[in-house]
Structure formats: structure tokens, C-alpha cells
Design an enzyme around this catalytic site. Structure first.
Site, PDB file in Angstrom:
ATOM      1  N   GLU A  68       0.879  -1.156   0.000  1.00  0.00           N
ATOM      2  CA  GLU A  68       0.000   0.000   0.000  1.00  0.00           C
ATOM      3  C   GLU A  68       0.925   1.216   0.000  1.00  0.00           C
ATOM      4  OE1 GLU A  68      -2.635  -0.285   3.363  1.00  0.00           O
ATOM      5  OE2 GLU A  68      -3.548   1.633   2.854  1.00  0.00           O
ATOM      6  N   ARG A 113       5.061 -13.044   9.682  1.00  0.00           N
ATOM      7  CA  ARG A 113       5.700 -11.775   9.368  1.00  0.00           C
ATOM      8  C   ARG A 113       7.038 -11.715  10.082  1.00  0.00           C
ATOM      9  NH1 ARG A 113       2.779  -7.389   9.873  1.00  0.00           N
ATOM     10  NH2 ARG A 113       4.437  -6.043  10.602  1.00  0.00           N
ATOM     11  N   LYS A 163       4.474   0.677   9.241  1.00  0.00           N
ATOM     12  CA  LYS A 163       4.653   1.951   8.539  1.00  0.00           C
ATOM     13  C   LYS A 163       4.080   3.103   9.353  1.00  0.00           C
ATOM     14  CE  LYS A 163       3.499  -0.033   4.350  1.00  0.00           C
ATOM     15  NZ  LYS A 163       2.327  -0.011   3.526  1.00  0.00           N
TER      16      LYS A 163
HETATM   17  P1  ATP Z   1       2.420  -1.908   7.726  1.00  0.00           P
HETATM   18  O1  ATP Z   1       1.607  -2.376   8.887  1.00  0.00           O
HETATM   19  O2  ATP Z   1       3.830  -1.619   8.054  1.00  0.00           O
HETATM   20  O3  ATP Z   1       1.754  -0.823   6.943  1.00  0.00           O
HETATM   21  P2  ATP Z   1       1.404  -3.687   5.840  1.00  0.00           P
HETATM   22  O4  ATP Z   1       1.398  -5.159   5.886  1.00  0.00           O
HETATM   23  O5  ATP Z   1       0.123  -2.997   6.059  1.00  0.00           O
HETATM   24  O6  ATP Z   1       2.520  -3.169   6.797  1.00  0.00           O
HETATM   25  P3  ATP Z   1       1.580  -3.430   3.036  1.00  0.00           P
HETATM   26  O7  ATP Z   1       2.071  -2.297   2.235  1.00  0.00           O
HETATM   27  O8  ATP Z   1       0.149  -3.761   2.969  1.00  0.00           O
HETATM   28  O9  ATP Z   1       2.022  -3.146   4.515  1.00  0.00           O
HETATM   29  O10 ATP Z   1       2.465  -4.729   2.797  1.00  0.00           O
HETATM   30  C1  ATP Z   1       2.894  -5.199   1.550  1.00  0.00           C
HETATM   31  C2  ATP Z   1       3.301  -6.633   1.714  1.00  0.00           C
HETATM   32  O11 ATP Z   1       4.378  -6.735   2.647  1.00  0.00           O
HETATM   33  C3  ATP Z   1       2.167  -7.470   2.258  1.00  0.00           C
HETATM   34  O12 ATP Z   1       2.054  -8.616   1.446  1.00  0.00           O
HETATM   35  C4  ATP Z   1       2.576  -7.808   3.653  1.00  0.00           C
HETATM   36  O13 ATP Z   1       2.130  -9.055   4.027  1.00  0.00           O
HETATM   37  C5  ATP Z   1       4.102  -7.734   3.587  1.00  0.00           C
HETATM   38  N1  ATP Z   1       4.659  -7.372   4.884  1.00  0.00           N
HETATM   39  C6  ATP Z   1       4.440  -6.262   5.597  1.00  0.00           C
HETATM   40  N2  ATP Z   1       5.073  -6.284   6.785  1.00  0.00           N
HETATM   41  C7  ATP Z   1       5.743  -7.460   6.815  1.00  0.00           C
HETATM   42  C8  ATP Z   1       6.591  -8.094   7.775  1.00  0.00           C
HETATM   43  N3  ATP Z   1       6.887  -7.520   8.940  1.00  0.00           N
HETATM   44  N4  ATP Z   1       7.108  -9.306   7.459  1.00  0.00           N
HETATM   45  C9  ATP Z   1       6.819  -9.881   6.286  1.00  0.00           C
HETATM   46  N5  ATP Z   1       6.030  -9.353   5.349  1.00  0.00           N
HETATM   47  C10 ATP Z   1       5.492  -8.156   5.604  1.00  0.00           C
HETATM   48 MG    MG Z   2      -1.391  -2.096   5.476  1.00  0.00          MG
END
Ligand code: ATP
Ligand code: MG
Length: 622
Positions: free
Chosen positions: A78, A317, A327
Site C-alpha cells: 500500500e 511476518r 509503517k
Molecule cells: P504496515 O503495517 O507496516 O503498513 P502492511 O502489511 O500494512 O505493513 P503493506 O504495504 O500492505 O504493509 O504490505 C505489503 C506486503 O508486505 C504485504 O504482502 C505484507 O504481508 C508484507 N509485509 C508487511 N510487513 C511485513 C513483515 N513484517 N514481514 C513480512 N512481510 C510483511
Molecule cells: Mg497495510
């Protein structure tokens, strides 16, 4: 954690290179995701799939050719912030698996939420994925294809799919308040209660939904919900909301829409339109999988999407000690000025790691080493640092720097060499013998001067030495590394008793690399930089950003866990080969560890600026 060493370290491969039948995969440590893929390939689960050359509905792909990509994965960030080390794991996983199995990995911006997204983030994500060594180009179809997509391009299809669900009796417009909806959803022990709007006819629902689209209703006044099962033990199946009214300008579609799809509705559709085979996500989406499957089944049986649908698989994760991987929380550190920006070298963002001195190879190695598992665990930060040391060990040129300088005066210099201003060149290898591979030409030696005055570490002199101390104290004999053997004679102090100068005598004929080098035995070799050729440098000594190994676990206030000593800036002296560094160039400062010339500030106005990347594994002995 699973920390089996990989059979080979991953290379910066072009993900577009069509790997021959699992070629690259053979050398990797297996994991449950690899097993899923291998089984699908063996059984031909996806062998009948077609690809229309771009994302699209059933008809679009039907008109295409058999999909030349053996699997399709995607990395779907995102664009609401900078990517962090957790995303790096996901990037290495998705692009790496596609590469290893002759597939393609799509970079997809999951930009269905209009509020938080920004083109600044889009660009930073593109840079981060490229820097990590991956790309979304492929030539598996025989012609170059670019698999860079944005979910907002699918809004038209998502809308059409919603109308289809309504017409088929699978969705309805609910006008309950958010509060009523929450209460009527029930909880783990209590089944939900049907909304009074649940029994509306498809015609009524369609009319209402179109009014929603046409802006005839207030934000939040109604939502479109899937009609599944209000008594389902899985709360996600109790008629989840799939569209909401939100008047917001979207960075791609502007003001075209005032209704937006919910993430849980949008994501499966995005995967399906792109003909993804394996949709890997983190464990928190496990409970969403039944809805993922339900939705794609409804749209496939309705003829809108092409079978077989993608399948979702969940992995743990990355949780890294002393690090925050959210983020939103990282954004708070930036906006509250707790750090200098997204690329502050203490940040676990990819831009931060890069500025700190991490290499793409070290992060790929890390991703490989931690592997993928199905249960959450914490990875020790030292695992990440260890991968970096391993990568830099044979790459980073050596050099000497004095981080806490005090002047050493060789009082008999003129007597020994004829004049106080006499200087002499010293040479030392840029890489130790052990770092040079068979047949590789060693880099040219470093050259630096020795003269009457040199900078040494303040801690390398003790007027009254503690037991076992081997460095400079009156009467002791040590070597200036790569230079001469010297004998300490004393020091000068200011009124407060602080040492202002250390005094010693040079012993001529003992220079390193000359026949007399071993004629006098030295108790220790100390690092130094001559006043004659040393260059002043700003060295930023970074330490962990948080003092707590799990700074935000259990809802803790991570701001309170900030390490007040995470940055110390010192004025140091470095030898000429270090001062000549290009931004981003990494070195091993002998005895101190790895340092990188800061990619932003180094060289600006002639300033020499280094960041400490990480210490050496074994700290310098006494
Ligand atoms: P955040 O909570 O930091 O915004 P998010 O999962 O909402 O993280 P996205 O931009 O939606 O962020 O994530 C893109 C991809 O990265 C998704 O497929 C998610 O599963 C993966 N991802 C995010 N954080 C992790 C993590 N700590 N370990 C492994 N994969 C991750
Ligand atoms: Mg997210």
C-alpha cells in the site's frame, strides 16, 4: 527461528530470467511455500491457465495465450509509507520464488484506499524494490512485459463485480449505523443478527448501490455488504462490508469515485485479474482466506473471472528485535522528529538500511537465512548484522581512523630522521590476503604518511596502566600499525589533569615490511593516523534506536523505549584512502567495524562524513 544456512548466497538475479525447471530452486533450503509451488507444478494445477498479456477479466485472458509464466506471485504494498525490513522479506520471497520457478512477480500498488496514499511513496517503493535487486520486467512470453500495476486501475471491474454480486443475490446495501452493525455482528460466542435491510430485493439493492456511486448519499450513511452467513463462526464471514461511501480525491482516479472497495474485497479481485497463482501474505490474513475463496468462487461461477482462482497462503511476518515494523509507527517517528527522516540510518526502512550501509546482497542473504515459517517468532537483530558482516568481510577495503583522537609526539623524530618535518610513506593492503579469491587481482595498496605527530585513540594511553594493559604507558613498546615500533616515554597534561599529548620515541629500522621489522618486539599494535596525511571527518556512531528488544509488543508506547544514545557524533581523523571515499562506499575501519560514507552528506562542501554500520564481531582485544 529457522536459521539454517543457505547452500549458496543469493545473487542479484534478474527476476525476468526464465529459470530452467526449478534450477535455482535446487540450491535453496526448502520451505513450506516452495513445497506448495513444487506440488502445484508437479500436478499441473495451473497448466491450463491463459494470460491476456495484461490484467483482465475472464474474456480478456480467454482471448490470450497459455500463460508462459509457470507461476505468478505479487508484491502488493500500500503506497502509504516507506518500505521496511519486513517488506524486504516479502519482496525477496515473492520475487525470489517467481525467479526460482520460472515465474513472474508483479509489483502492484494496492492503492484502493484514497486517503493515505501518495506518489512520493510510490516512487520510493519502486526504488526500494529495484535497489534490492529485483524487477517486474519479464520476457517469459517471448516479448518484454512490464508487470507494474495499480489496484485503482481495477475500480471499474470491482464495481462491475459488485453489481454482479447484487444481481446474483450475494450482496445488499445496508443502512444500519456503524454502531448497529457492530452490535449485530455478534462476537466469538454470539452469532450475529440479520440486518433489517438484508432481505431487500436485488433490484432495490442495485438502485441503492447506483445512488451510492452517483453521490446521492452521505459518507458513512450506508455500505454494500456481501450476503454470506451472519451465524458463521468466522466473524469475517458475517456479511463483510465490501464498498463504502467516501468522498476523497484519489491520487490516480481523482474524483471519479465517491465509493471505494474495502481491502478484503479488493485484494482477491486484484490477484485474480492478474492471474496470480500463489498469493502469499502474512498470518493475520488467515481468517480472511474463507472470504477470499468465497468471493473468487462467486465471481468465477458468474463468468467474470477465469478459473482456477489464485490461492492465498500465509507465512509469519518478520519480527526483528529492537525494531518496529509498522509503517504507521515509523511515520510517527518521522513526523515527531524522533529521527531525521525516513532515511535516517537508524530507521529499519529500506532507505534507512541503505544509508546505514546495508547492501542488497546482505538483505537477500538475511531473507534466505531466516526462511519462512507458519508461526510467529522474533528474529534477533544480530542475524541481520551477521549477514552484513558476511557480505562486507571480503568486499570492504580496510583503513585506519582515530575516533577519539589525542596527539602522539615522537620526540626523537629529528634525531632519527634528520628533520622534524620529515615524512615517510607507509603502505598497507586494502584487503587482507584471506579476502582475496583465487585468481583475483588484489586492489592497490593504501598509502599514507608517517611523521613526527600522529593521532592515536585516547584509550590507547594510560599513565598508570591497569593490569594486563598492553598499549601505551611509560616504558612500554608498541607498534604503530604498518609503521614503526615506538617506546612510550610519558605525556603532557592540562591543569585539569587531562592528557593533551602522549610522548614516545620512534625506534628507527623497525618499519613494517622491512627486514628490521621484527628486530624489536612490540607488546601490541595500535591504530593511528598521521597529522601529516590524516583528514578530519565527522563520524556518526549509530546504535540501536530502541533500548527495548520488543519496543511495541503488547501495545507498549514505543516512544518511551527510544534509546537516548542511539547517535553520537564525533570528530575523527581518517587516512587519505578513506577521505577519498565515494558516497555509499563501505570500509572496515580497523578495530572498529564497518563504516559507510554517508550517501547524503559525504562530500558536500568538502566534508568527510561516515556512518557506523556495525561493529566487528569480536571487539578489539585489550
Ligand atoms: P504496515 O503495517 O507496516 O503498513 P502492511 O502489511 O500494512 O505493513 P503493506 O504495504 O500492505 O504493509 O504490505 C505489503 C506486503 O508486505 C504485504 O504482502 C505484507 O504481508 C508484507 N509485509 C508487511 N510487513 C511485513 C513483515 N513484517 N514481514 C513480512 N512481510 C510483511
Ligand atoms: Mg497495510
Amino acid at each position: 527461528m529457522s536459521s539454517k544456512p543457505p547452500a549458496s548466497s543469493p545473487k542479484n538475479n534478474d527476476s525476468a530470467a526464465p529459470a530452467s525447471a526449478g534450477d535455482a530452486a535446487e540450491h535453496k533450503v526448502s520451505n513450506f511455500l516452495r513445497q506448495v509451488i513444487e506440488k502445484d507444478l508437479e500436478q499441473g494445477t495451473y497448466s491450463q491457465r491463459r494470460w491476456g498479456g495484461s490484467p483482465g477479466d475472464a474474456a480478456h485472458h480467454e482471448a490470450g495465450q497459455p500463460d508462459p509464466a509457470r507461476i505468478r506471485t505479487r508484491f502488493p504494498p500500500e503506497p502509504n509509507g516507506y518500505l521496511h525490513v519486513g517488506h524486504a522479506k516479502s519482496i525477496c520471497l515473492n520475487f525470489g520464488l517467481a525467479r526460482d520457478y520460472g515465474g513472474v512477480c508483479h509489483l502492484r500498488f494496492d492503492d484502493t484506499n484514497p486517503e493515505k496514499e501518495d506518489t512520493e511513496y510510490v516512487n520510493s517503493i519502486i526504488d526500494a524494490v529495484k535497489w534490492l535487486g529485483f524487477n517486474w520486467e519479464s520476457s517469459v512470453s517471448g516479448k518484454a512485459e512490464t508487470h507494474l500495476y495499480q489496484a485503482s486501475d481495477y475500480f471499474d471491474f470491482m464495481y462491475r463485480a459488485a453489481e454482479h454480486l447484487i444481481e446474483a443475490g450475494h450482496a445488499y446495501v445496508d443502512e444500519q449505523t456503524a454502531e448497529q452493525m457492530r452490535i449485530n455482528r455478534g462476537d466469538f460466542g454470539k452469532p450475529g443478527v440479520d440486518s433489517p435491510f438484508r432481505s431487500r430485493t436485488p433490484e432495490e439493492n442495485l438502485a441503492r448501490f447506483r445512488e451510492m456511486r452517483d453521490g446521492q448519499h452521505e459518507d458513512g450513511s450506508m455500505v454494500l455488504r456481501a450476503k454470506i452467513d451472519m451465524a458463521s463462526p468466522n466473524i469475517n464471514m458475517r456479511d463483510p462490508a465490501i464498498y463504502r461511501i467516501r468522498r476523497a480525491t484519489h491520487h490516480n482516479t481523482g474524483d471519479k469515485w465517491c465509493i471505494y472497495p474495502m481491502y478484503t474485497y479488493a485484494h482477491p479481485i486484484e490477484d485474480a485479474l492478474e492471474q496470480i497463482t500463489h498469493s502469499f501474505c502474512t498470518l493475520e490474513f488467515e481468517d480472511q482466506r474463507p472470504f477470499y475463496d468465497w468471493l473468487l468462487e462467486r465471481l468465477t461461477e458468474g463468468g467474470l473471472l477465469k478459473a482456477p482462482p489464485p490461492r492465498q497462503y500465509e507465512f509469519a511476518r518478520l519480527n526483528l528485535t529492537y525494531v518496529i515494523t509498522s509503517k504507521r509507527k515509523l511515520a510517527q517517528l518521522v513526523y515527531d522528529h524522533k529521527v531525521s527522516g525516513w532515511d535516517d540510518p537508524r530507521m529499519p526502512t529500506i532507505v534507512g538500511l541503505r544509508r546505514r550501509g546495508y547492501t542488497p546482497e546482505s538483505i537477500q542473504l538475511f531473507a534466505e537465512r531466516i526462511g519462512v515459517t507458519k508461526s510467529d517468532s522474533w528474529i534477533d537483530y544480530s542475524t541481520l548484522e551477521g549477514c552484513l558482516r558476511e557480505d562486507l568481510e571480503n568486499k570492504a577495503h580496510r583503513g585506519m581512523a582515530v575516533l577519539d583522537p589525542v596527539k602522539l609526539v615522537l620526540t626523537n623524530w629529528a634525531e632519527a630522521f634528520g628533520a622534524d618535518d620529515y615524512t615517510e610513506d607507509c603502505t598497507q593492503p586494502a584487503l587482507p590476503h584471506s579476502a582475496i579469491a583465487e585468481g583475483q587481482t588484489p586492489p592497490p595498496d593504501r598509502v599514507f604518511k608517517i611523521g613526527k605527530q600522529v593521532w592515536i585513540e585516547r584509550e590507547d594511553f594510560e599513565e598508570v596502566p591497569p593490569k594486563g594493559y598492553k598499549r601505551l604507558f611509560p616504558g612500554n613498546v608498541v607498534r604503530l600499525k604498518g609503521g614503526y615500533v615506538i617506546e612510550c616515554t610519558g605525556c603532557a597534561k592540562d591543569v585539569s589533569g587531562t592528557v593533551t599529548e602522549v610522548h614516545a620515541k620512534v625506534i628507527p629500522g623497525t618499519k613494517s615490511g622491512t627486514p628490521g621489522a621484527d628486530s624489536v618486539k612490540a607488546k601490541a599494535a595500535i591504530t593511528w593516523v598521521s597529522v601529516a596525511s590524516g583528514v578530519q571527518a565527522e563520524v556518526r556512531l549509530y546504535d540501536r534506536l530502541f533500548s527495548d528488544p520488543q519496543p511495541d509488543a503488547g501495545g507498549k508506547d514505543f516512544i518511551e523505549a527510544l534509546n537516548p544514545n542511539s547517535l553520537k557524533v564525533v570528530t575523527a581523523y581518517v587516512e587519505p584512502s578513506l577521505a577519498a571515499a565515494k558516497p555509499d562506499e563501505k570500509f572496515q575501519f580497523e578495530r572498529f567495524g564497518y563504516f559507510v560514507a554517508d550517501r547524503v552528506d559525504h562530500g558536500v562542501g568538502g566534508k568527510v562524513v561516515f556512518n557506523r554500520v556495525t561493529g566487528l564481531k569480536d571487539s578489539w582485544g585489550k
